[in-house]
Design an enzyme around this catalytic site. Sequence first.
Site, short mmCIF file in Angstrom:
data_model
loop_
_atom_site.label_atom_id
_atom_site.label_comp_id
_atom_site.label_asym_id
_atom_site.label_seq_id
_atom_site.Cartn_x
_atom_site.Cartn_y
_atom_site.Cartn_z
N CYS A 1 0.86 -1.19 0.04
CA CYS A 1 -0.09 0.35 -0.39
C CYS A 1 0.52 1.24 -0.02
O CYS A 1 0.38 2.13 -0.58
CB CYS A 1 -0.63 0.11 1.30
SG CYS A 1 -2.00 -1.49 1.52
N GLY B 1 -6.35 -10.11 -1.96
CA GLY B 1 -5.96 -11.95 -1.01
C GLY B 1 -4.09 -12.02 -1.96
O GLY B 1 -3.92 -11.16 -2.32
N CYS C 1 -13.77 0.72 5.75
CA CYS C 1 -12.83 0.52 5.36
C CYS C 1 -12.61 1.11 3.82
O CYS C 1 -14.08 1.04 3.49
CB CYS C 1 -13.33 -1.34 4.95
SG CYS C 1 -13.84 -1.83 6.41
N CYS C 2 -11.86 1.28 3.87
CA CYS C 2 -11.62 1.35 2.03
C CYS C 2 -11.68 0.65 1.18
O CYS C 2 -11.83 -0.38 0.98
CB CYS C 2 -10.35 2.60 1.64
SG CYS C 2 -9.29 1.16 1.64
#
Lengths: 995, 393
Positions: B82, B118, B212-213
């Site tokens: 991220c 995931g 949650c983004c």
Amino acid sequence: MAELRFDDRVAIVTGAGGGLGRQHALTLAARGCKVVVNDLGGSAHGDGKSSSAADKVVDEIRAMGGEAVANYDSVENGESIVQTALDSFGTVDIVVNNAGILRDVSFAKMSKQDWDLVLKVHLEGSMSVTHAAWPIMREKGYGRIIMTTSAAGLYGNFGQANYCAAKLGLAGLANCLAEEGRSKNIHVNTIAPIAASRLTETIMPPNLLENLKPEAVSPLVAWLCHEKCEETKGIFEVGAGFISKLRWERSQGNSFPLGKAFSVDDVARRWGKITDFTDAEHPSNVNESFSPILDNINNPSLGGNEFIDLDVASKESLELESSYDENDLSLYALSVGAARDPLDKDELKFVYELGGNFQALPTYGVMPQIGAMLKAAKEGALALPGMNFGFDRLLHGEQYTEIKRPLPPHAKLKHTFKFKKALDKDPNAVVTFAITSTDENGNEVAYNEMTSFVKDAGGWGGERGDSGEINVPPAREPDAVIEEKTDANQTLLYRLCGDWNPLHADPAFARAFGYDKPILHGLCTFGYAGRHVIKAFSNNDGRYFKSIKVRFAKTVFPGETLETRMWKESDNRIIFETWVKERNEVVLKNAAIELFSEIPAEAPVPEQVSAEEVSAPQVEQAVTPDDVFAAVATYIKQKPELVDQTGTSFQFEFSNPDQQFFIDLKNAPGAAGPGTIDKPDVTLALDSEHLATVFGGDLAAVQKLFFGGELKISGNVMASNKLTVLQDMDPKLAEQARDKRVADGGGSQAVAVPVESQEPTMADVFSAIGHFIADNPDLIEKAATSFQFAFSNPDQDFYIDLKNAPGTAGAGQLDKADVTLELDSKHAPTLFGGDLAAVQKLFFGGDLKIGGNVMASNKLTVLQDMDPKLVEQARDKRLASGQPDTATAQPKKQKAPQAEKVLPELAEKLSAIGGQGGVLQIKVRSPDSAWFIDLSASSPGIVSGEKDAAAVITLDDSKLADLIAGKVALSTLYQKGDMRVDGDLALVRKLEQIL
Amino acid sequence: MKRRVNVIGVGMTKFAKPGASDDYHVMAKAAGLAAMKDAGIQYSDVEQAFCGYVYGDSTCGQRAVYELGLTGIPVVNVNNNCSTGSSALFLARQAIEGGLAECVIALGFEKMERGALGAKFNDRENPMSQHAQVMMDTQGFNQAPPAAQMFGGAGREYRWKYGTKRETFGKIAEKARQHAANNPYALFNQVLSLEEIMASDEVFDPLTRFQCCPPTCGAGAAILCSDEFAKKHGIANPVYIAAQAMTTDFASSFDEKSMIKMVGYDMTRSAADSVYEQAGIGPQDINVVELHDCFTANELLTYEGLGLCREGGAEKFIWDGDNTYGGKFVTNPSGGLLSKGHPLGATGLAQCAELVWQLRGQAEKRQVEGARVALQHNLGLGGACVVTLYRND
């Protein structure tokens, strides 16, 4: 970046004697541009004329080393101005239309002259100069043109009707010229400047004017006129250092369905949507402007509402499958009244498949598709495209059934449900679905149209449709009448054909719907009517039947007499009505049956079906979990290196049916099979139906299961990925395992065998063991082990205690057993049969799971000398005493709720934290109970029930017990999510002090 | 001698939900062109490119940059979960600062799939296995997106420590939505009430769906240059990077068996401390902050990690409105990851773009009045954290 230059370019700037025009001219000239400085030298109002203004600017340019000439013409004489450019510099590349005047006056007072003069200078003047330069630019394939509009024109301003019109006219002119000039590299842009000039000096305060210098506008003009600037058709607001681009914005708007009138009310109703700029678009040319209109023309929305989405309905379809055989056909024929006289050969053919002339009752053509639909509905899986309402709103209104040829005696069919039409009978709706049923060879077998009345689902403003009466009988008396009494239990027979709706069977249910008793299925009446017509007009030969259409008018109760009145309209068409004789009410109307003139030929069958295929077994035995794990075991044997590679053991907990399997790739040589493994690294819990996915080698599919919550992984989650080592396993291994099992005569699943009372029961066995132990007290010393048995099919618990003297055996659970044996009840005889090899086979075959001290299980052999007759004696004793088989009937023990037991323990400690804070609610789950503690009391106790609480904790009964027993910390329960805390968490933390 | 690094051009695409965006190279082109236009430079001026993305085969960076031009310059592909975007920015800054180049581009883009993140490669050691083990040990593995479990678990730990209300987390999402309503580049422009946020589906207590983004597609770019380059191109008073630091996991991430530490609290703290020291200023001097709010829980933790409030003080900080206009700092004026969206590779550069606009006074309705000092925080599990301090004197 190099300086942007205009060397060898020639520009005309109109109104360049002062203000903005002068600055444009100076800016361009400073960068090497040759400039024609045009200015009439008049006042801001268009009066007067003088050459001094233009000359002064030319002098300024020359003084800084630039090239410029003056021109004093009115912009209405564009030709002359352009001629000056040609004469002086030989061409023209840039035209900056800047000249303008003001004659501000309110519209009421505005004279024609005020209007004409302003339009003449701004609009016509810009046109005139541009028009004169246009052919030159087109010829050389280069041009840069600036139009000067104004915020007043773009947004409107009081007292400037003439000016506003002229200014927005310029923007329109620029839009057109940008398109016309596009292919010739002529760029036309428009600026809306605000600056201190002759035009604004009278209307703005000096302190504002000071900050609105023309110098802050000209750089934009120069850039737009530069050869590197690709911009065209742009509109820019510019002033005081602010530059921005404008564009058109269009709301998503509203599309009224094309071809259907909409009214002023409709526009008013949709005004919010029409004017909502959410997700607005920015059309930049006529094509883009036109595109939503074209869309509306090409894709008119079909409309609908929250119940019926016609756009979805019309695009999607649903496919369902079903099959039927001779038995289904016979049952159907019986349930619609065929063969009341079992000796009537003509009727027997519909119900007796061995008679040689068996034929399907043709109205059965409606059944397979509707059965498939009802089955799906029952399973909660019916999703007719675009239909978003419950079955409870649905009332079968009309039915059309057509068969392409006599129905075969058995078939496997695929039904494609397609929406046909919907009528908006506000407030209700009428929906028609067309269903095509095809056989395995793709031949169409039947075509149905089902029209249903959907309560309260109308009102989307759709077509109402005409209620035209079709198939209206002629005025004459019927050509044939057949009456037939239905049976009082007719619906109970008919429902076995697949219509499970309780309305037809459950008296209470029917009453709830306002009927005195269950009503007859409309399609049952339909079947009766079909039979009557066939009997009257096709010699009771169903093979001539082509189609039937009916409208369901009224309800029929089982036991009533149906009377079908028939009119022959032609050789192939019979109009009919069916009445209930007792009530003299028509129940089926607007009805007709069509007949074939000749019996249609049988459906074509694809050729080249090899003998081998024909003789292949019809039903293939499914691969069971046993097969899969047997295959895994084989694979592990083939590849012992897997153990080294993986180093992980897996436990599988399947549900539906519940079964356990393991794969041990940790302990050499590796193993797999049914049962459990001690301390697995990973445990996977899932439904048996997902077995194939887990071993299918498609990791993405497995992840989907996992994230969908259908696969639960505990232990070392990351290690579960190691299962991929099995992905290269040949799927044939599982099939081979299956084949072997089938060959061995193994069933696909363990079957529950009911224990017959004459047979010795499990209770008899253990009773016998109890006697044997009592007779042989030395067994305790020999074995010194306690055994717990958990039988399945049926579930029952027994124990043998050979540890604690004097030794016992019987039904129930021991507190702590050394060994636990889990097995199917059917294997009990093997277990106690004294054949150790057979027991071991059970064990290694996974049919016997041993927990606890596995080795100690051998101690059971001490029982091998027990005389089997003891069991029979126990049975005989039981039978003689007339006792029921209590042991087997005894249900497994339910876990008792523990909250009640453990909470008082907590209560004792609570005084330590009394007087601090508010009410804490404890919600206990499985089994549920509710408690609260008032921590504001000096000596808080625990009270059962609910109360307004500052904090609520929710947790399972078992977790609560663990918590109070000190087995787990409060914070751990919370962190793991085993305890949920709502409200004031600090209050909950107070419990930490005492726990 | 370290040279000053200027950010002379920024650009980004409007962020879009998966399936609704252009392909990655098209988005990257749009962001790159916007940044070059903003800087007023040509692609031929660019000497190196640092391209960040997480999902895609190797050399997507080249494919994206080739849309801007084929000048044979070095192109480096950057992948740091991220914090990928700011990792590209970090490399770009080093190139200028160290005198290795005069003008470079940092370009980040991401084309994401629907649904939670995931793992893609399951035939090898999972890079987050140590992080996952901390979670296994402290709270086990649940049926929820793993990232939500990790940050949500950190939220639980924080709640337990300080008795924080569940709504306090929701409050952050409410603020994010309010800010994003003014951001035309944001994925979500719709304001949500605290009630709506709290009533949305629970993903992992205390996180609800709107906390949650979302998976997002988009691109961002920044042009960095030296003082000499800026001067040569007549760029006056550009925004510059006053300090920057990147950290990765410390032993505390794994040893302390703390979810808060596992999700990178110490990475944030250490990077922020370093940046304040380099710049010689403190958190009190900052006007506007873009920080990594992948989940509300992480924004809350980051307030403390960046020193915007004292440890344990986040709840008061939030309810006092010190994280929005009129308060001490404006955090995530762009709407943050929660509302603007979180295309992994682009996020760090979108944060940079927002802060450059803020410092230039170009942030329109989102403008933080008189913003002169801006702080950027971008964090990725696995892990890496980049904190950047921008100034415009």
